[in-house]
Every structure is written in structure tokens, then in C-alpha cells.
Design an enzyme around this catalytic site. Sequence first.
Site, mmCIF file in Angstrom:
data_model
loop_
_atom_site.group_PDB
_atom_site.id
_atom_site.type_symbol
_atom_site.label_atom_id
_atom_site.label_comp_id
_atom_site.label_asym_id
_atom_site.label_seq_id
_atom_site.Cartn_x
_atom_site.Cartn_y
_atom_site.Cartn_z
ATOM 1 N N TYR A 3 -22.118 -10.009 33.041
ATOM 2 C CA TYR A 3 -21.633 -9.752 34.400
ATOM 3 C C TYR A 3 -20.107 -9.895 34.496
ATOM 4 C CZ TYR A 3 -26.498 -11.212 34.976
ATOM 5 O OH TYR A 3 -27.861 -11.355 34.840
ATOM 6 N N SER A 4 -19.493 -10.472 33.491
ATOM 7 C CA SER A 4 -18.112 -10.945 33.571
ATOM 8 C C SER A 4 -17.077 -9.822 33.579
ATOM 9 C CB SER A 4 -17.823 -11.873 32.383
ATOM 10 O OG SER A 4 -16.478 -12.252 32.370
ATOM 11 N N PRO A 22 -25.799 -17.723 31.315
ATOM 12 C CA PRO A 22 -24.768 -16.918 30.635
ATOM 13 C C PRO A 22 -24.255 -15.765 31.470
ATOM 14 C CG PRO A 22 -26.474 -17.520 29.091
ATOM 15 C CD PRO A 22 -26.950 -17.981 30.447
ATOM 16 N N CYS A 23 -22.924 -15.655 31.499
ATOM 17 C CA CYS A 23 -22.272 -14.704 32.402
ATOM 18 C C CYS A 23 -21.713 -13.470 31.700
ATOM 19 C CB CYS A 23 -21.123 -15.403 33.142
ATOM 20 S SG CYS A 23 -19.781 -15.917 32.040
ATOM 21 N N GLN A 24 -21.812 -13.408 30.368
ATOM 22 C CA GLN A 24 -21.109 -12.350 29.657
ATOM 23 C C GLN A 24 -21.476 -10.951 30.126
ATOM 24 O OE1 GLN A 24 -22.389 -15.070 28.375
ATOM 25 N NE2 GLN A 24 -21.225 -15.823 26.610
#
Length: 201
Positions: free
Chosen positions: A106-107, A102-104
Site C-alpha cells: 500500500y506504501s 505489512p504496508c509494502q
Amino acid sequence: MSERMRVVELFAGVGGFRIGFEGPPDSADRNGARVVWANQWEPTTKKQHAAEVYVSRWGMERSEGDAEIYSAGPDDVFVNKDIGTIDASEIPDHGLLCGGFPCQDYSVAKTLPTAHGIAGKKGVLWWEIHRIMEAKRPRYALLENVDRLLKSPRNQRGRDFAVMLASLSDLGYSVEWRIVDASEYGSPQRRKRVFILAELA
């Protein structure tokens, strides 16, 4: 012909890594690596949209003993549960672990003050990958995330990525990474992603 490499796909979404390794479900040539176990679970929604697509795409059926486990054979299992609740012993041995974790946190979709990096609610899922790699010792790992991972967190730029690289090194893996921009490979969209390849030394 040599035996196909066994793959475990974490944070599987709708099966993007699987398509890359095996080709589409109806592909006549399925001689590459094969996914033997996959996991996808979205904690913020009751309806598990990505899991439903994965199960449908790969022709899986619900297990009689557990409503959150699906299968298309003994070596083709999909689990729609929180990865943090799954003991590593439940995951089969494999040669390669892959996943777009999951990238949220870092996004660029989040403002810098709200992007909590590896300490964020989803950023901490990195440690689930680490836990499984430590227990199962796959020869390879192929991981993907947004390029802003390299600059996280905002007050100590690069720390989170350094922690990840160091933790893989501590497990005995040598690591290489690259930023790949989809627009350089025919996509009309400029979409940069970090790919991390680790090999057990």
C-alpha cells in the site's frame, strides 16, 4: 485493581505497540495492558533483525523445544515464525489484538503500478489477522497501516479498505478509524498512519 488486559501483538516488529501498552521494559509502572503473545517474521531475510531486537529488549530466552519460540515466562511468549503456519489454537485467549500489518503493498514507497494492495504478497496478510480474530474473538483490535491504504488499489480506489471494514463487520465488530499525523504530536517528521479500532458488538 482490575486484571490487566491480555494483548496479542501481530507483525510486532521491535515491539512498538508493546511499548505503548506497557511502557519500556525497565518501566517501574507496568499496570496497563500486557502482551502475552507476539509474532514477528520477515520472509525476505535469513537474519531476523526485528525479532532479535524484540527478544533482546524484552529479556526473552529461546525455548528448548523450538528454536523459533522465545519466552520470558508462561504469559510472555514471542514466536518468530510465518503467521500463516501458526494455528489459531496455539495463540492464547486475549482481550485485544494489535498490529501494524505489512504496508509494502500500500506504501508510497512503491509506484502505483507495483503497489498490489490487499492482493499483493504482503497485502494478503490482512487475512491472517481476520483468521485469528474469527477464531479467538478478542473484544478489541487496534491495527495500523500507511494512509495510502485508503486509496488502494489504484484502479478501484478505496476497495481494499472497504473489504477490510466489511470483513470486520461480518465478524460482528463495529469499527472506527482515523488518520494520525505524527507531526501534530511533536514529531519533526510528517508521517501519516491509519489507525483502525474494532470492538466486538
